[in-house]
Design an enzyme around this catalytic site. Sequence first.
Site, mmCIF file in Angstrom:
data_model
loop_
_atom_site.group_PDB
_atom_site.id
_atom_site.type_symbol
_atom_site.label_atom_id
_atom_site.label_comp_id
_atom_site.label_asym_id
_atom_site.label_seq_id
_atom_site.Cartn_x
_atom_site.Cartn_y
_atom_site.Cartn_z
ATOM 1 C CB SER A 62 4.421 -12.845 2.600
ATOM 2 O OG SER A 62 5.583 -12.706 3.401
ATOM 3 C CG HIS A 80 0.648 -11.591 0.887
ATOM 4 N ND1 HIS A 80 1.156 -11.817 -0.377
ATOM 5 C CD2 HIS A 80 1.619 -10.929 1.574
ATOM 6 C CE1 HIS A 80 2.392 -11.340 -0.449
ATOM 7 N NE2 HIS A 80 2.690 -10.793 0.723
ATOM 8 C CE LYS A 119 2.467 -8.098 -1.085
ATOM 9 N NZ LYS A 119 2.979 -6.775 -0.674
#
Length: 408
Positions: free
Chosen positions: A194, A222, A253
């Site tokens: 990240s 991610h 996310k």
Amino acid sequence: MTITATTSAFYTHLQQELQAIRDAGLYKAERVISSAQGPRIQTVAADGSTREVLNLCANNYLGLSSHPAVVAAAAEALHTHGYGLSSVRFICGTQNIHKTLEARLSKFLGTEDTILYAAAFDANGGLFEPLLSEDDAIISDALNHASIIDGIRLCKAKRYRYAHNDMADLERQLQQAKADGARHTLVFTDGVFSMDGTIAQLDVMRNLCDQYGALLGVDECHASGFIGATGRGTHEHRGVFGKVDIVTGTLGKALGGASGGFTSARREVVKLLRQRSRPYLFSNTVAPSIVGASIAVLDLLEASTALRDTLADNTAYFRSALLQAGFDIKPGEHPIVPIMVYDAVVAQKLAARMLELGVYVVGFFFPVVPKGQARIRVQMSAAHQRADLERAVAAFTQAGRELGLIAA
């Protein structure tokens, strides 16, 4: 609240700790926004005034946090399944839509079964202890996310760590675990790291794990939704789709941006987690509105790659423009774009100046990143227009020259 002499000393100690953080330039202030998440947001100043700024620091990779179809699906689930379940899954907290989402995620990720958690942190926190014991081994990348580190700490398995993304060192740790007599060995990594945007070498790792009889697990927080040709994740990007033993990830996310996490794996893995994973057993069910919205997100992603394609285009343009301007950025292809400034105070000054220029970014520094590695972490979104990115580059160029980060 009554404060005694003893408790007064404790609170004085906390005040001193906080002041030390401020003095070191490491204090993390929270900014307030008054709008929905998106490429442009309304920020609230200390005096209560608001202004619109360009947002470059959300995990809203695909721009789905406020997508009309996603919001409509959340509202529909509120009407049909209520606000919350007031329970954990095994008591009376499992609805038909939870089972639907778990099945849809399994199909999307190329696994047999999936278990939902209240947060991705819980997915990692509740993963290792139920599956592995003191007879086993876990091998972890040195820069793995805090949730992975904390989950491993709760497990009695022997712990090994390899230098970040260093496959030769990973092989050394696999050899050591085998020499130490480990019954089962699990190698676990972030799919995308990240802070740097580094994409794990899952193809090489799979080969090494096969060579040494080890399992392979990956955190896809991610990556899910936009990494790989159809957005399935790092395992698709590296050509090992369907060949990773355990996948953890988030709904918070790219997949809508609310909250909730998951672990996806073979059926027997998921079944045992349902029996023994403490965050699953003792935390409330993921809210119906999040579940309904997440199903709609998968509908969108399975129908078209347009959003991940736009995100890739935005990332390529922005990285190229920053390099042309003279900034030091971490190389790569991920929409995480780390702009390196190395000093925590400078990172905070740059973030503050960017906000004055109408661009919302945040400085990252120790303990989030190692000392001396302070940066601004910019994140692209499919919702950004080219004009947004041109404006951001112009602001970075102005602020970078003022702070002496790039040539005038």
